[in-house]
Design an enzyme around this catalytic site. Structure first.
Site, PDB file in Angstrom:
ATOM      1  CB  CYS A   1       0.197   1.834   4.071  1.00 47.22           C
ATOM      2  SG  CYS A   1      -1.526   1.331   3.891  1.00 47.22           S
TER       3      CYS A   1
ATOM      4  CB  CYS B   1      -0.919  -0.057   1.222  1.00 44.07           C
ATOM      5  SG  CYS B   1      -1.789   1.470   1.586  1.00 44.07           S
TER       6      CYS B   1
END
Length: 108
Positions: A35, A32
């Site tokens: 993230c 991600c």
């Protein structure tokens, strides 16, 4: 070692729900991009507010039980726990000033 800690399906209850401090849980995954972008910001917040806030990271790929139980469908998602209850949900990577504003009521 960083200021954030990790948790998993087995230790989530102890690390988060039963934690006496306000706890921010970062639901993330290695693939991600957002993230990864927010990780250094969360490290700074964890370090700067260590006296009142624990920041705990949960890898959603490796911990499907908690991820499913809490209905996490989009990452990064952050839950703020206080006294064992979710008191705030933040979805998406936010700049540090925005995160701090969201967390301000819980930082003492």
């Amino acid at each position: 070692m960083g200021a954030t800690r990790t948790t998993d399906d087995a230790s989530f209850d102890t690390d988060v729900v039963k934690n006496s401090k306000v706890t921010l849980v970062d639901f993330w995954a290695p693939w991600c991009g957002p993230c990864k972008a927010i990780a250094p910001v969360l490290e700074e917040i964890a370090r700067d507010h260590a006296d009142t806030l624990d920041v705990v990271k949960l890898n959603t790929d490796e911990n499907p039980a908690i991820t499913g139980k809490l209905g996490i469908t989009s990452i990064p998602t952050m839950h703020v726990y206080k006294d064992g209850e979710i008191v705030k949900t933040i979805v998406g990577a936010k700049p540090k000033p925005v995160l701090l504003r969201e967390l301000e009521p819980f930082l003492g």
